[in-house]
Design a protein around this motif. Structure first.
Motif, PDB file in Angstrom:
ATOM      1  N   ALA A 156     -18.416 -47.800  -8.085  1.00  0.00           N
ATOM      2  CA  ALA A 156     -16.968 -47.993  -8.198  1.00  0.00           C
ATOM      3  C   ALA A 156     -16.236 -46.651  -8.231  1.00  0.00           C
ATOM      4  N   ILE A 157     -16.809 -45.680  -8.943  1.00  0.00           N
ATOM      5  CA  ILE A 157     -16.172 -44.362  -9.026  1.00  0.00           C
ATOM      6  C   ILE A 157     -16.200 -43.655  -7.679  1.00  0.00           C
ATOM      7  N   ARG A 158     -17.376 -43.614  -7.087  1.00  0.00           N
ATOM      8  CA  ARG A 158     -17.560 -42.809  -5.879  1.00  0.00           C
ATOM      9  C   ARG A 158     -16.811 -43.376  -4.674  1.00  0.00           C
ATOM     10  N   HIS A 159     -16.878 -44.696  -4.499  1.00  0.00           N
ATOM     11  CA  HIS A 159     -16.298 -45.296  -3.299  1.00  0.00           C
ATOM     12  C   HIS A 159     -14.911 -45.906  -3.530  1.00  0.00           C
ATOM     13  N   GLY A 160     -14.567 -46.166  -4.789  1.00  0.00           N
ATOM     14  CA  GLY A 160     -13.285 -46.795  -5.059  1.00  0.00           C
ATOM     15  C   GLY A 160     -12.258 -45.875  -5.673  1.00  0.00           C
ATOM     16  N   ILE A 161     -12.663 -45.138  -6.730  1.00  0.00           N
ATOM     17  CA  ILE A 161     -11.718 -44.339  -7.511  1.00  0.00           C
ATOM     18  C   ILE A 161     -11.572 -42.918  -6.979  1.00  0.00           C
ATOM     19  N   ALA A 162     -12.699 -42.262  -6.682  1.00  0.00           N
ATOM     20  CA  ALA A 162     -12.669 -40.849  -6.288  1.00  0.00           C
ATOM     21  C   ALA A 162     -11.771 -40.561  -5.081  1.00  0.00           C
ATOM     22  N   PRO A 163     -11.718 -41.427  -4.058  1.00  0.00           N
ATOM     23  CA  PRO A 163     -10.865 -41.107  -2.904  1.00  0.00           C
ATOM     24  C   PRO A 163      -9.368 -41.133  -3.207  1.00  0.00           C
ATOM     25  N   ARG A 164      -8.968 -41.657  -4.359  1.00  0.00           N
ATOM     26  CA  ARG A 164      -7.544 -41.749  -4.687  1.00  0.00           C
ATOM     27  C   ARG A 164      -7.125 -40.556  -5.537  1.00  0.00           C
ATOM     28  N   ALA A 165      -6.051 -39.902  -5.145  1.00  0.00           N
ATOM     29  CA  ALA A 165      -5.561 -38.754  -5.907  1.00  0.00           C
ATOM     30  C   ALA A 165      -5.152 -39.153  -7.320  1.00  0.00           C
ATOM     31  N   SER A 166      -4.691 -40.392  -7.472  1.00  0.00           N
ATOM     32  CA  SER A 166      -4.228 -40.857  -8.775  1.00  0.00           C
ATOM     33  C   SER A 166      -5.355 -41.387  -9.647  1.00  0.00           C
ATOM     34  N   GLY A 167      -6.590 -41.439  -9.128  1.00  0.00           N
ATOM     35  CA  GLY A 167      -7.695 -41.985  -9.907  1.00  0.00           C
ATOM     36  C   GLY A 167      -7.613 -43.497  -9.997  1.00  0.00           C
ATOM     37  N   GLY A 168      -8.058 -44.054 -11.109  1.00  0.00           N
ATOM     38  CA  GLY A 168      -8.015 -45.510 -11.239  1.00  0.00           C
ATOM     39  C   GLY A 168      -8.674 -46.010 -12.506  1.00  0.00           C
ATOM     40  N   HIS A 169      -8.859 -47.312 -12.533  1.00  0.00           N
ATOM     41  CA  HIS A 169      -9.336 -48.003 -13.723  1.00  0.00           C
ATOM     42  C   HIS A 169     -10.559 -48.843 -13.380  1.00  0.00           C
ATOM     43  N   ILE A 170     -11.547 -48.810 -14.263  1.00  0.00           N
ATOM     44  CA  ILE A 170     -12.755 -49.633 -14.129  1.00  0.00           C
ATOM     45  C   ILE A 170     -12.897 -50.464 -15.392  1.00  0.00           C
ATOM     46  N   GLU A 171     -13.239 -51.727 -15.219  1.00  0.00           N
ATOM     47  CA  GLU A 171     -13.445 -52.617 -16.350  1.00  0.00           C
ATOM     48  C   GLU A 171     -14.856 -53.206 -16.264  1.00  0.00           C
ATOM     49  N   VAL A 172     -15.595 -53.101 -17.367  1.00  0.00           N
ATOM     50  CA  VAL A 172     -16.931 -53.694 -17.468  1.00  0.00           C
ATOM     51  C   VAL A 172     -16.822 -54.918 -18.380  1.00  0.00           C
ATOM     52  N   ILE A 173     -17.181 -56.068 -17.848  1.00  0.00           N
ATOM     53  CA  ILE A 173     -17.048 -57.336 -18.568  1.00  0.00           C
ATOM     54  C   ILE A 173     -18.434 -57.968 -18.719  1.00  0.00           C
ATOM     55  N   VAL A 174     -18.767 -58.392 -19.939  1.00  0.00           N
ATOM     56  CA  VAL A 174     -20.057 -59.055 -20.186  1.00  0.00           C
ATOM     57  C   VAL A 174     -19.804 -60.331 -20.974  1.00  0.00           C
TER      58      VAL A 174
END
Length: 271
Positions: A156-174
Motif C-alpha cells: 500500500a505504501i510503495r504503490h499507493g501512497i509513495a507516488p502522491r506528494a501529499s502522502g496518504g492514509h492506511i487503515e488496518v482492520i481485523v
C-alpha cells in the motif's frame, strides 16, 4: 476313509492352505501400502515445509532491502531519525533470527512487528503517512502467518501512497467471524489506486513488481490449502483494499494437498 474321502480331505487342506496364504499376502500388501501412504504423506509435509521456508527466506531479504533503502534516505537529512530507524530495524532482525522456522505467530506479536516497521516508514515520510489500527481485542491471540501484514502494508505504501506528494492514509482492520470461525484482515489505503499503479509500473523502472504479494499468496496456499481467501481490489472511493480471510485457530496446520482457489478480486499488483 476311502480313496474318495482322502482326496476330498487333501483338496480341502490344500484349499485351506492357499486361503491362509492368500489372506497373509493380502494383509502384508495392505500393510506395505499403508506404510507407503504414510511415507508419501510425510514426504509431502516435508516438501510443503521446505517450500514455506524458501518463501520466507525470499520475503525476509526483500523486506530488509526495502527497509534499508528507507533508512538510507534519512542518514544525511535526519541522522537522529535514521538512528531510531536502525534501532527498530535491529529489533525486527532479532525477531527474524529468533523465529527461525516459525510460520505462525499471534496477531498481537504480528501487530507489534508491524508497529516497528511503521515507525521506520513514518520517519521516512515525515508526516505524510498516517496509519490507523482498528483491531478486535478478542483477536489478539489468534494465529496468523509470520510477517503477513508487513508486505500488505508495504504494498500500500510503495504503490499507493509513495507516488502522491501529499502522502496518504492506511487503515488496518481485523475482525473475527465466530460463526464461520474466520479471522478477517484488511489493509485499506487511499492512494493512487490499482490501475494507476499498474500504469506507473509500465512506465517507471522503480515501480516494478516485487515478491511481497506473490509470496504472501504462495505462503497462504501452502499453510491453509483452500481454506483461506486473499483478494486485492480497488476501493469504492479509490485506493486499494487487500483482504484476507484465514482460519480462526490456535495451531499451525500445513496442508499438503493445497490448491489455490480463485479469489474474487485477484492479485493485481505486488510489493
Amino acid at each position: 476313509m476311502g480313496p474318495a474321502g482322502i482326496m476330498t480331505s487333501m483338496a480341502l487342506q490344500v484349499f485351506v492352505y492357499w486361503a491362509i496364504v492368500t489372506v497373509a499376502l493380502a494383509l502384508q500388501y495392505q500393510r506395505m501400502y499403508r506404510e507407503e501412504q504414510v511415507a508419501a504423506v510425510g514426504l509431502k509435509t516435508q516438501l510443503a515445509r521446505a517450500e514455506l521456508g524458501l518463501l520466507k527466506m525470499q520475503l525476509q531479504p526483500h523486506f530488509l532491502f526495502n527497509t534499508l533503502n528507507a533508512i538510507s534516505e534519512q542518514v544525511h537529512t535526519d541522522p537522529e531519525a535514521a538512528e531510531r530507524m536502525i534501532t527498530h530495524l535491529s529489533e525486527l532482525l532479532r525477531h527474524t533470527i529468533r523465529s527461525g522456522e516459525t510460520q505462525e505467530i499471534s496477531l498481537g506479536e504480528e501487530l507489534a512487528l508491524l508497529e516497528r516497521y511503521l515507525v521506520i516508514q513514518r520517519a521516512r515520510f515525515a508526516g505524510r503517512l498516517e496509519v490507523t489500527l482498528d483491531v478486535d481485542p478478542g483477536a489478539m491471540e489468534a494465529f496468523v502467518p509470520n510477517l503477513v501484514l508487513q508486505p500488505l502494508v508495504e504494498n500500500a505504501i510503495r504503490h499507493g501512497i509513495a507516488p502522491r506528494a501529499s502522502g496518504g492514509h492506511i487503515e488496518v482492520i481485523v475482525r473475527r467471524d465466530l460463526k464461520k470461525r474466520r479471522l478477517l484482515l484488511e489493509v485499506r489505503d487511499d492512494g493512487i489506486g490499482i490501475e494507476a499503479a499498474r500504469a506507473r509500473r509500465r512506465t517507471e523502472p522503480d515501480a516494478h513488481e516485487g515478491v511481497g504479494i506473490p509470496n504472501t499468496a504462495s505462503r497462504l496456499r501452502q499453510l491453509y490449502g483452500a481454506d483461506y481467501a486473499f483478494t486485492l481490489e480497488s476501493g469504492p472511493a479509490g485506493g486499494a483494499i487487500a483482504s484476507l480471510a484465514l482460519p480462526l485457530h490456535d495451531a499451525l496446520v500445513v496442508h499438503t494437498d493445497a490448491r489455490l482457489p480463485s479469489p474474487n478480486g485477484g492479485v493485481l499488483h505486488g510489493a
